[in-house]
Motif scaffolding. Structure first.
Motif, PDB file in Angstrom:
ATOM      1  N   ARG A  19      -7.366   6.061  17.063  1.00  0.00           N
ATOM      2  CA  ARG A  19      -7.399   4.865  17.904  1.00  0.00           C
ATOM      3  C   ARG A  19      -8.203   5.165  19.161  1.00  0.00           C
ATOM      4  NH1 ARG A  19      -4.333   6.248  22.018  1.00  0.00           N
ATOM      5  NH2 ARG A  19      -2.426   7.408  21.714  1.00  0.00           N
ATOM      6  N   SER A  20      -8.677   4.113  19.777  1.00  0.00           N
ATOM      7  CA  SER A  20      -9.444   4.244  21.013  1.00  0.00           C
ATOM      8  C   SER A  20      -8.623   4.977  22.068  1.00  0.00           C
ATOM      9  CB  SER A  20      -9.837   2.873  21.552  1.00  0.00           C
ATOM     10  OG  SER A  20     -10.684   2.223  20.649  1.00  0.00           O
ATOM     11  N   GLY A  21      -9.250   5.943  22.710  1.00  0.00           N
ATOM     12  CA  GLY A  21      -8.613   6.662  23.802  1.00  0.00           C
ATOM     13  C   GLY A  21      -7.885   7.932  23.411  1.00  0.00           C
ATOM     14  N   ALA A  22      -7.578   8.127  22.134  1.00  0.00           N
ATOM     15  CA  ALA A  22      -6.814   9.310  21.716  1.00  0.00           C
ATOM     16  C   ALA A  22      -7.594  10.603  21.981  1.00  0.00           C
ATOM     17  CB  ALA A  22      -6.416   9.214  20.254  1.00  0.00           C
ATOM     18  N   LEU A  23      -8.866  10.608  21.638  1.00  0.00           N
ATOM     19  CA  LEU A  23      -9.684  11.798  21.869  1.00  0.00           C
ATOM     20  C   LEU A  23      -9.776  12.103  23.365  1.00  0.00           C
ATOM     21  CD1 LEU A  23     -11.513  14.041  20.809  1.00  0.00           C
ATOM     22  CD2 LEU A  23     -13.405  12.414  20.847  1.00  0.00           C
ATOM     23  N   GLY A  24      -9.925  11.087  24.171  1.00  0.00           N
ATOM     24  CA  GLY A  24      -9.972  11.279  25.616  1.00  0.00           C
ATOM     25  C   GLY A  24      -8.684  11.861  26.174  1.00  0.00           C
ATOM     26  N   GLN A  25      -7.558  11.421  25.640  1.00  0.00           N
ATOM     27  CA  GLN A  25      -6.267  11.964  26.084  1.00  0.00           C
ATOM     28  C   GLN A  25      -6.135  13.438  25.728  1.00  0.00           C
ATOM     29  OE1 GLN A  25      -3.669   9.093  24.138  1.00  0.00           O
ATOM     30  NE2 GLN A  25      -3.129   8.225  26.125  1.00  0.00           N
ATOM     31  N   VAL A  26      -6.578  13.798  24.520  1.00  0.00           N
ATOM     32  CA  VAL A  26      -6.520  15.198  24.102  1.00  0.00           C
ATOM     33  C   VAL A  26      -7.455  16.035  24.980  1.00  0.00           C
ATOM     34  CG1 VAL A  26      -7.031  16.818  22.226  1.00  0.00           C
ATOM     35  CG2 VAL A  26      -5.782  14.702  21.748  1.00  0.00           C
ATOM     36  N   ALA A  27      -8.662  15.535  25.233  1.00  0.00           N
ATOM     37  CA  ALA A  27      -9.613  16.262  26.078  1.00  0.00           C
ATOM     38  C   ALA A  27      -9.053  16.463  27.486  1.00  0.00           C
ATOM     39  CB  ALA A  27     -10.941  15.514  26.131  1.00  0.00           C
ATOM     40  N   THR A  28      -8.388  15.452  28.014  1.00  0.00           N
ATOM     41  CA  THR A  28      -7.778  15.569  29.339  1.00  0.00           C
ATOM     42  C   THR A  28      -6.662  16.615  29.335  1.00  0.00           C
ATOM     43  OG1 THR A  28      -8.335  13.290  29.898  1.00  0.00           O
ATOM     44  CG2 THR A  28      -6.536  14.292  31.146  1.00  0.00           C
ATOM     45  N   ALA A  29      -5.844  16.623  28.293  1.00  0.00           N
ATOM     46  CA  ALA A  29      -4.766  17.618  28.185  1.00  0.00           C
ATOM     47  C   ALA A  29      -5.349  19.029  28.116  1.00  0.00           C
ATOM     48  CB  ALA A  29      -3.904  17.330  26.956  1.00  0.00           C
TER      49      ALA A  29
END
Length: 84
Positions: free
Chosen positions: A11-21
């Motif tokens: 889903r949109s944003g999931a990759l960004g959340q993982v990258a931020t973590a």
């Protein structure tokens, strides 16, 4: 270098959340590769990371597992061949 395989929601944003973590514990992403689109709802990605000298792999895994729908499938140190 450290290789981390993650299953996450597709889903949109999931990759960004993982990258931020990943960044929150001091790791730097060198490469992301889509390994498998496991279903219409999840994707499996490999992350090749450079860990800072004070980042423990356990901290990295813990940060990723805090995210809803994210599973860490495996993690292992990697030696990179140097070009001659």
């Amino acid at each position: 270098m450290f290789l981390l395989r993650i299953q996450m929601p597709d889903r949109s944003g999931a990759l960004g959340q993982v990258a931020t973590a990943i960044g929150s514990v001091g790791a730097d992403i060198h490469l992301i590769e889509v390994v498998d689109k496991a279903s219409s709802q999840t994707v499996i990605d490999d992350f090749l990371l450079q860990l800072s000298s004070d980042t423990l792999p356990e901290d990295l895994v813990s940060a990723c597992l805090q995210l809803e729908g994210v599973q860490v499938l495996c993690g292992s140190p990697q030696q990179m061949a140097h070009a001659v």
